[in-house]
Design an enzyme around this catalytic site. Structure first.
Site, PDB file in Angstrom:
ATOM      1  N   THR A  31      -4.489   4.389  18.366  1.00 32.63           N
ATOM      2  CA  THR A  31      -4.263   3.429  17.277  1.00 32.63           C
ATOM      3  C   THR A  31      -2.866   3.647  16.720  1.00 32.63           C
ATOM      4  OG1 THR A  31      -6.607   3.465  16.773  1.00 32.63           O
ATOM      5  CG2 THR A  31      -5.143   2.676  15.026  1.00 32.63           C
ATOM      6  N   CYS A  42     -11.358   7.667  11.498  1.00 26.48           N
ATOM      7  CA  CYS A  42     -10.709   6.383  11.778  1.00 26.48           C
ATOM      8  C   CYS A  42     -10.632   5.453  10.578  1.00 26.48           C
ATOM      9  CB  CYS A  42     -11.433   5.694  12.922  1.00 26.48           C
ATOM     10  SG  CYS A  42     -11.470   6.716  14.395  1.00 26.48           S
ATOM     11  N   ASN A  95     -10.785  -2.320  11.898  1.00 27.25           N
ATOM     12  CA  ASN A  95     -11.290  -1.223  11.068  1.00 27.25           C
ATOM     13  C   ASN A  95     -11.220  -1.572   9.579  1.00 27.25           C
ATOM     14  OD1 ASN A  95     -12.144   0.360  13.128  1.00 27.25           O
ATOM     15  ND2 ASN A  95     -10.506   1.881  13.003  1.00 27.25           N
ATOM     16  N   ALA A 130     -25.271   0.223   2.201  1.00 26.80           N
ATOM     17  CA  ALA A 130     -24.659   0.873   1.034  1.00 26.80           C
ATOM     18  C   ALA A 130     -24.958   2.360   1.088  1.00 26.80           C
ATOM     19  CB  ALA A 130     -25.221   0.269  -0.244  1.00 26.80           C
ATOM     20  N   LYS A 165      -8.471   6.701   7.578  1.00 27.73           N
ATOM     21  CA  LYS A 165      -7.064   6.858   7.994  1.00 27.73           C
ATOM     22  C   LYS A 165      -6.436   5.489   8.263  1.00 27.73           C
ATOM     23  CE  LYS A 165      -6.639   7.733  12.618  1.00 27.73           C
ATOM     24  NZ  LYS A 165      -5.918   6.830  13.426  1.00 27.73           N
TER      25      LYS A 165
HETATM   26  C1  UGA Z   1     -14.964   3.246  13.790  1.00 26.70           C
HETATM   27  C2  UGA Z   1     -15.176   1.815  14.301  1.00 26.70           C
HETATM   28  O1  UGA Z   1     -16.525   1.418  14.053  1.00 26.70           O
HETATM   29  C3  UGA Z   1     -14.894   1.721  15.804  1.00 26.70           C
HETATM   30  O2  UGA Z   1     -15.017   0.373  16.234  1.00 26.70           O
HETATM   31  C4  UGA Z   1     -13.468   2.225  16.065  1.00 26.70           C
HETATM   32  O3  UGA Z   1     -13.154   2.206  17.426  1.00 26.70           O
HETATM   33  C5  UGA Z   1     -13.344   3.653  15.549  1.00 26.70           C
HETATM   34  O4  UGA Z   1     -13.647   3.680  14.142  1.00 26.70           O
HETATM   35  C6  UGA Z   1     -11.924   4.096  15.784  1.00 26.70           C
HETATM   36  O5  UGA Z   1     -11.017   3.527  15.184  1.00 26.70           O
HETATM   37  O6  UGA Z   1     -11.713   4.921  16.679  1.00 26.70           O
HETATM   38  P1  UGA Z   1     -16.428   5.499  13.873  1.00 26.70           P
HETATM   39  O7  UGA Z   1     -15.309   6.181  13.163  1.00 26.70           O
HETATM   40  O8  UGA Z   1     -17.069   6.179  15.033  1.00 26.70           O
HETATM   41  O9  UGA Z   1     -15.937   4.069  14.444  1.00 26.70           O
HETATM   42  O10 UGA Z   1     -17.536   5.235  12.784  1.00 26.70           O
HETATM   43  P2  UGA Z   1     -18.392   3.990  12.271  1.00 26.70           P
HETATM   44  O11 UGA Z   1     -19.630   3.859  13.039  1.00 26.70           O
HETATM   45  O12 UGA Z   1     -17.536   2.789  12.141  1.00 26.70           O
HETATM   46  O13 UGA Z   1     -18.759   4.509  10.815  1.00 26.70           O
HETATM   47  C7  UGA Z   1     -17.716   4.795   9.880  1.00 26.70           C
HETATM   48  C8  UGA Z   1     -18.296   5.215   8.560  1.00 26.70           C
HETATM   49  O14 UGA Z   1     -18.887   4.110   7.890  1.00 26.70           O
HETATM   50  C9  UGA Z   1     -19.379   6.277   8.650  1.00 26.70           C
HETATM   51  O15 UGA Z   1     -19.154   7.241   7.648  1.00 26.70           O
HETATM   52  C10 UGA Z   1     -20.661   5.514   8.380  1.00 26.70           C
HETATM   53  O16 UGA Z   1     -21.674   6.287   7.813  1.00 26.70           O
HETATM   54  C11 UGA Z   1     -20.168   4.462   7.387  1.00 26.70           C
HETATM   55  N1  UGA Z   1     -21.008   3.250   7.334  1.00 26.70           N
HETATM   56  C12 UGA Z   1     -21.192   2.499   8.441  1.00 26.70           C
HETATM   57  C13 UGA Z   1     -21.579   2.880   6.118  1.00 26.70           C
HETATM   58  O17 UGA Z   1     -21.398   3.555   5.090  1.00 26.70           O
HETATM   59  N2  UGA Z   1     -22.337   1.736   6.074  1.00 26.70           N
HETATM   60  C14 UGA Z   1     -22.547   0.974   7.173  1.00 26.70           C
HETATM   61  O18 UGA Z   1     -23.257  -0.054   7.043  1.00 26.70           O
HETATM   62  C15 UGA Z   1     -21.965   1.356   8.379  1.00 26.70           C
END
Ligand code: UGA
Length: 483
Positions: free
Chosen positions: A120, A285, A233, A277, A288
């Site tokens: 990224t 990711c 993101n 929520a 940042k």
């Molecule tokens: C995120 C993106 O979803 C990916 O598409 C992207 O490729 C990646 O970053 C990256 O840039 O490399 P990731 O960091 O693995 O993926 O995590 P997510 O599944 O997106 O979750 C991120 C945060 O949001 C977590 O702390 C999760 O608990 C929180 N979250 C997620 C919520 O609080 N509520 C939700 O409804 C969904």
């Protein structure tokens, strides 16, 4: 095709293994010798479901080395998948990317080499990288493309094999054609589903259950591809901050954000996912990238008000939860709190940007002792946890004589705990479900005072509002709307 992948993190391993599993010969390069030797022995360097099995399945088409020259021998394509961690100012640190570019320039054989930037990076980086390569090695026919990655931790293999889309940012059609050819089998789903993934992503476009439609490929300029990654993101982060803001309002007016999200998400213009929520978003990711996009916008003369607010709402969320627990327990000083889950989300051991860490330090700062359980993330936390917080090998230990319990990461195995038994171990019955993952009725039947995030009334055992703990304030909605 002979392919080199630079960087053996989540993105590099996901990309390289997906390519190997669809017929390419993949050489992985990483400067971390310990990681390379672990991988060479077929061992996963970090916790990721299916990774060990994928390494095994791809073993005849993969090799791992710290030596660029060896890796680049007769290679036709390379993928840069190194980290771009935040600088102290919140911008993207491109030093690993520069090192990777120099590794390519110093060791590429003559002829042509495709370079796909999976990391990224801010808009303009891929073009600058192409310039650097051309200046250093004018004898090589470089074909450079921005090719951002969208995989999620905890779903690395599933997302690498069955992505929602490919984005190919290249000025020349010839470069995009080559990259598209390389991804051909992944684009057309033309490979048997490996046993270690559940199969195509449920949200991947499907014409029929047996014939997957081609994964969409977006051909753009390098700058558009680079920005699209940040935008993706930023959208995810904004959804989470928006639902958290709605949750905070729900708490004050006695509404239930889970039901509100159900209603809102049933509109196909919104969709149901990423409306959970809770504690706020964490990981390496989303936090940042939101800040890097803010920095980038400011650098080019735009004040990103909404993105700044997305970040602020997120940063405040753990503090709100601590303040609520403080009120529920009538002060946190001298209390013992059990914390379930430390990783930034379920399915990973990663603690980078984990909002649970903010909870732990906030609770300890207010005088609580915190006893933590996590199914996979407790290895190596010793240096990270403040005095007053400790890891527990079992959930029962964490709950013993606790005044309150907090669910911070929604590990599926926590659903099946002996909740009535855990309640009996505690001194007081408060259970804060910071992911809205548990069933409030089941939890109250187990004897808890259940508190979700944005779920309206605090509910006491057997559904009665608890006398000993705060109930949601009776909303004074009539001030403005006298009936
Ligand atoms: C995120 C993106 O979803 C990916 O598409 C992207 O490729 C990646 O970053 C990256 O840039 O490399 P990731 O960091 O693995 O993926 O995590 P997510 O599944 O997106 O979750 C991120 C945060 O949001 C977590 O702390 C999760 O608990 C929180 N979250 C997620 C919520 O609080 N509520 C939700 O409804 C969904």
């Amino acid at each position: 095709m002979k392919v080199v992948v630079i960087g053996c993190g989540y993105v590099g391993l996901g990309t390289g293994l997906a390519l190997a599993l669809t017929g390419h010969e993949v050489a992985f390069v990483d400067l971390d010798e310990a990681r390379v030797s672990r991988l060479a022995r077929g061992r996963a360097p970090f916790y990721e479901p299916g990774l060990a099995e994928a390494l095994h399945a791809a073993r005849n088409r993969t090799r791992f080395t710290t030596d660029y020259r060896q890796a680049l021998d007769r290679a036709e394509a390379s993928f840069i998948a190194v980290g771009t961690p935040p600088t102290p100012e919140g911008a993207a640190d491109l030093s690993f990317l520069r090192k990777a570019a120099d590794g390519l320039a110093e060791n590429a054989a003559g002829g042509g080499l495709l370079v796909a930037v999976k990391s990224t990076v801010p808009p303009g980086t891929t073009r600058a990288l192409a310039g650097r390569l051309e200046r250093r090695r004018p004898d090589v026919a470089w074909q450079v493309a921005a090719n951002p990655e969208f995989l999620r931790q905890g779903h690395v293999l599933e997302d690498s094999l069955y992505p929602f889309r490919f984005v190919v940012g290249a000025d020349r059609a010839e470069t995009a054609d080559r990259l598209e050819r390389l991804y051909g089998k992944l684009i057309h789903g033309d490979f048997p589903t490996p046993t270690f993934v559940a199969g195509p992503n449920p949200s991947q476009p499907q014409d029929s259950p047996t014939l997957p439609r081609a994964v969409p490929v977006f051909r753009t300029s390098p700058e558009t591809a680079e920005l699209a990654k940040y935008a993706a993101n930023a959208f995810l982060a904004a959804r989470i901050s928006l639902i958290n803001e709605i949750a905070n309002i729900c708490d004050l007016v006695g509404a239930d954000v889970v039901e509100v999200a159900g209603v809102v998400g049933s509109d196909p213009r919104v969709g149901p996912r990423f409306l959970g929520a809770g504690l706020g978003y964490g990981g390496s990711c989303l936090p940042k990238d939101v800040l890097a996009l803010c920095r980038l916008a400011e650098k080019v003369g735009y004040a990103p008000r909404l993105l700044r607010a997305v970040h602020r709402v997120n940063a405040d969320q753990p503090g709100r939860i601590i303040a609520r627990l403080d009120r529920l327990l009538d002060g946190l000083g001298g209390t013992r709190v059990a914390l379930l889950g430390l990783s930034f989300k379920a399915g990973t051991a990663d603690l980078r940007g984990a909002p649970s860490l903010g909870l732990v330090s906030g609770l300890v700062a207010r005088g609580a002792e915190v006893r933590i359980h996590d199914p996979v993330a407790l290895d190596g936390v010793r240096g990270i946890l403040p005095a007053g917080a400790s890891g527990c090998a079992s959930v029962g230990r964490a709950f013993t004589e606790a005044d309150a319990a907090i669910l911070a990461t929604e590990w599926p195995e926590y659903q099946d705990l002996d909740w009535p038994g855990l309640r009996r171990r505690m001194c007081r019955p408060v259970l804060m479900d910071c992911r809205n993952a548990l069933d409030p009725v089941r939890m109250t039947e187990a004897g808890f005072v259940y508190v979700g995030v944005g779920r309206g009334d605090t509910v006491g055992p057997r559904g009665r509002p608890a006398a000993t703990v705060e109930t949601a304030r009776e909303p004074n909605l009539l001030d403005d709307h006298t009936l």
